[in-house]
Design a protein around this motif. Structure first.
Motif, PDB file in Angstrom:
ATOM      1  N   LYS A 289      72.738 -16.891  -5.701  1.00 37.86           N
ATOM      2  CA  LYS A 289      71.367 -17.128  -6.168  1.00 37.86           C
ATOM      3  C   LYS A 289      70.390 -17.056  -4.987  1.00 37.86           C
ATOM      4  O   LYS A 289      69.319 -16.466  -5.090  1.00 37.86           O
ATOM      5  CB  LYS A 289      71.289 -18.495  -6.860  1.00 37.86           C
ATOM      6  N   GLU A 290      70.831 -17.644  -3.866  1.00 36.55           N
ATOM      7  CA  GLU A 290      69.994 -17.610  -2.656  1.00 36.55           C
ATOM      8  C   GLU A 290      69.703 -16.173  -2.231  1.00 36.55           C
ATOM      9  O   GLU A 290      68.652 -15.867  -1.704  1.00 36.55           O
ATOM     10  CB  GLU A 290      70.730 -18.291  -1.501  1.00 36.55           C
ATOM     11  N   LYS A 291      70.695 -15.301  -2.467  1.00 37.22           N
ATOM     12  CA  LYS A 291      70.515 -13.890  -2.096  1.00 37.22           C
ATOM     13  C   LYS A 291      69.742 -13.135  -3.166  1.00 37.22           C
ATOM     14  O   LYS A 291      69.595 -11.917  -3.105  1.00 37.22           O
ATOM     15  CB  LYS A 291      71.883 -13.218  -1.934  1.00 37.22           C
ATOM     16  N   GLY A 292      69.328 -13.850  -4.213  1.00 43.59           N
ATOM     17  CA  GLY A 292      68.536 -13.215  -5.260  1.00 43.59           C
ATOM     18  C   GLY A 292      69.386 -12.509  -6.301  1.00 43.59           C
ATOM     19  O   GLY A 292      68.884 -11.729  -7.110  1.00 43.59           O
ATOM     20  N   LEU A 293      70.709 -12.777  -6.283  1.00 43.92           N
ATOM     21  CA  LEU A 293      71.586 -12.109  -7.258  1.00 43.92           C
ATOM     22  C   LEU A 293      71.794 -13.011  -8.469  1.00 43.92           C
ATOM     23  O   LEU A 293      71.913 -14.226  -8.345  1.00 43.92           O
ATOM     24  CB  LEU A 293      72.942 -11.788  -6.623  1.00 43.92           C
ATOM     25  N   CYS A 294      71.815 -12.385  -9.630  1.00 47.50           N
ATOM     26  CA  CYS A 294      71.907 -13.158 -10.862  1.00 47.50           C
ATOM     27  C   CYS A 294      73.311 -13.016 -11.453  1.00 47.50           C
ATOM     28  O   CYS A 294      73.732 -11.916 -11.802  1.00 47.50           O
ATOM     29  CB  CYS A 294      70.853 -12.613 -11.829  1.00 47.50           C
ATOM     30  N   VAL A 295      74.050 -14.122 -11.519  1.00 46.50           N
ATOM     31  CA  VAL A 295      75.404 -14.095 -12.093  1.00 46.50           C
ATOM     32  C   VAL A 295      75.606 -15.356 -12.926  1.00 46.50           C
ATOM     33  O   VAL A 295      74.855 -16.313 -12.782  1.00 46.50           O
ATOM     34  CB  VAL A 295      76.498 -14.089 -10.990  1.00 46.50           C
ATOM     35  N   SER A 296      76.641 -15.353 -13.778  1.00 49.18           N
ATOM     36  CA  SER A 296      76.869 -16.585 -14.546  1.00 49.18           C
ATOM     37  C   SER A 296      77.991 -17.384 -13.900  1.00 49.18           C
ATOM     38  O   SER A 296      78.957 -16.811 -13.375  1.00 49.18           O
ATOM     39  CB  SER A 296      77.206 -16.245 -16.002  1.00 49.18           C
ATOM     40  N   VAL A 297      77.853 -18.712 -13.921  1.00 48.44           N
ATOM     41  CA  VAL A 297      78.883 -19.578 -13.317  1.00 48.44           C
ATOM     42  C   VAL A 297      80.208 -19.392 -14.038  1.00 48.44           C
ATOM     43  O   VAL A 297      81.271 -19.400 -13.421  1.00 48.44           O
ATOM     44  CB  VAL A 297      78.489 -21.079 -13.410  1.00 48.44           C
ATOM     45  N   VAL A 298      80.130 -19.175 -15.357  1.00 49.11           N
ATOM     46  CA  VAL A 298      81.359 -19.032 -16.139  1.00 49.11           C
ATOM     47  C   VAL A 298      82.134 -17.786 -15.707  1.00 49.11           C
ATOM     48  O   VAL A 298      83.349 -17.831 -15.476  1.00 49.11           O
ATOM     49  CB  VAL A 298      81.026 -18.969 -17.653  1.00 49.11           C
TER      50      VAL A 298
END
Ligand code: C5P
Length: 222
Positions: free
Chosen positions: A160-169
Motif C-alpha cells: 500500500k505504501e508503494k501505491g499498489l492495490c491488493v487484497s489481504v485475502v
C-alpha cells in the motif's frame, strides 16, 4: 576470515528490512538471496523458458549477467544492462521465484554465487537456507517467524505504501501457497538451522525486533 550473519524465515516476515538495518548498522554487505531466485525466474520468462524446465532454468541461473547497484534508498538490479528492479518485486515474481527455487539444479547453480558475497567486509545474508545450506558455519544465525495473518498484513501495508492495490485475502492465500512450496521441497527446505536464534515477531514492532537482534549480535560478535 569473513564474518557472516544469516537471517532466514518465511515470506513477509520482515527479513529484508531487518537484514538491511543490520547491514547498515554494522557497515557490512547485504546478500538478498531471494532476488537471485526472482531474477532467475524473470530471465526464464523473458526467454520463454518454462519455469519447471530444470536444465534450461539452471543454465540461465549459472549465466545470469546481473549487477546490483546501490541507488538512493535501495538497490537497483540490472539484468544484461536492463533495469528490472520493479519487475522482480511483484507478487507474481515472488511466486515464480518459489517455483524455480524447488529445482535442485537451480539451487546448485546459485550456490557459489551466493557464497562469493562473503568477503572480509562482513555479510548479512537474507533468505530461506542461508543458515542451513549456504553458510552453515556462520557464527550467528537468526530465524524470524510470524503468523501467516500478521505477515499478510505487513505485506499489505508495504505494498500500500508503494501505491499498489491488493487484497489481504489474496495475499494471505499467496503467502500460504509459497510457505507450503518453500517448506515442503526436498532441496534446502525452509526451516531453522539447529543453532539458529528463533525470533517470533508476531507481536513485536520493527524496532523491538531490531533491538533484540542487535543485542544478540553484540553478545556473539565482538
Ligand atoms: O525472499 P524472497 O521473497 O525474495 O524470495 C522469493 C522466493 O525465492 C522464496 O519464496 C523462495 O522460494 C526462494 N528463495 C529460496 N532460497 C533463498 C531465498 C529465496 O528458495 N535463500
Amino acid at each position: 576470515m569473513s564474518m557472516v550473519i544469516t537471517v532466514d524465515g518465511p515470506s513477509g516476515v520482515g527479513k529484508g528490512t531487518m537484514s538491511q538495518m543490520l547491514a547498515d548498522k554494522l557497515g557490512w554487505h547485504l546478500l538478498d538471496s531471494g532476488a537471485l531466485y526472482r531474477i532467475t525466474a524473470f530471465a526464464a520468462t523473458e526467454k520463454g523458458v518454462g519455469l519447471e524446465d530444470e536444465a534450461a532454468v539452471a543454465d540461465i541461473a549459472r549465466n545470469l549477467d546481473v549487477i546490483f547497484r546501490s541507488a538512493d534508498g535501495g538497490v537497483k538490479v540490472e539484468l544484461s544492462g536492463q533495469d528490472i528492479s520493479g519487475d522482480i518485486r511483484t507478487e507474481t515474481a515472488g511466486n515464480n521465484a518459489s517455483i524455480v527455487a524447488v529445482l535442485p539444479a537451480v539451487r546448485d547453480a546459485l550456490l557459489q554465487r551466493q557464497r562469493d558475497f562473503a568477503t572480509e567486509s562482513g555479510l548479512v545474508a537474507d533468505g530461506r537456507d542461508m543458515g542451513t545450506t549456504v553458510f552453515p558455519k556462520a557464527p550467528l544465525k537468526f530465524y524470524l517467524t510470524a503468523s501467516p495473518e500478521v505477515r499478510a498484513e505487513r505485506r499489505y501495508n508495504q505494498l500500500k505504501e508503494k501505491g499498489l492495490c491488493v487484497s489481504v485475502v489474496s495475499l494471505a492465500e499467496e503467502i500460504r501457497e509459497r510457505d507450503e512450496r518453500d517448506s515442503n521441497r526436498a532441496a534446502s527446505p525452509l526451516k531453522p538451522a539447529d543453532d539458529a536464534v528463533v525470533v517470533d515477531t508476531s507481536s513485536m514492532s520493527i524496532d523491538k525486533v531490531f533491538q533484540q537482534m542487535v543485542e544478540k549480535v553484540q553478545s556473539v560478535i565482538r
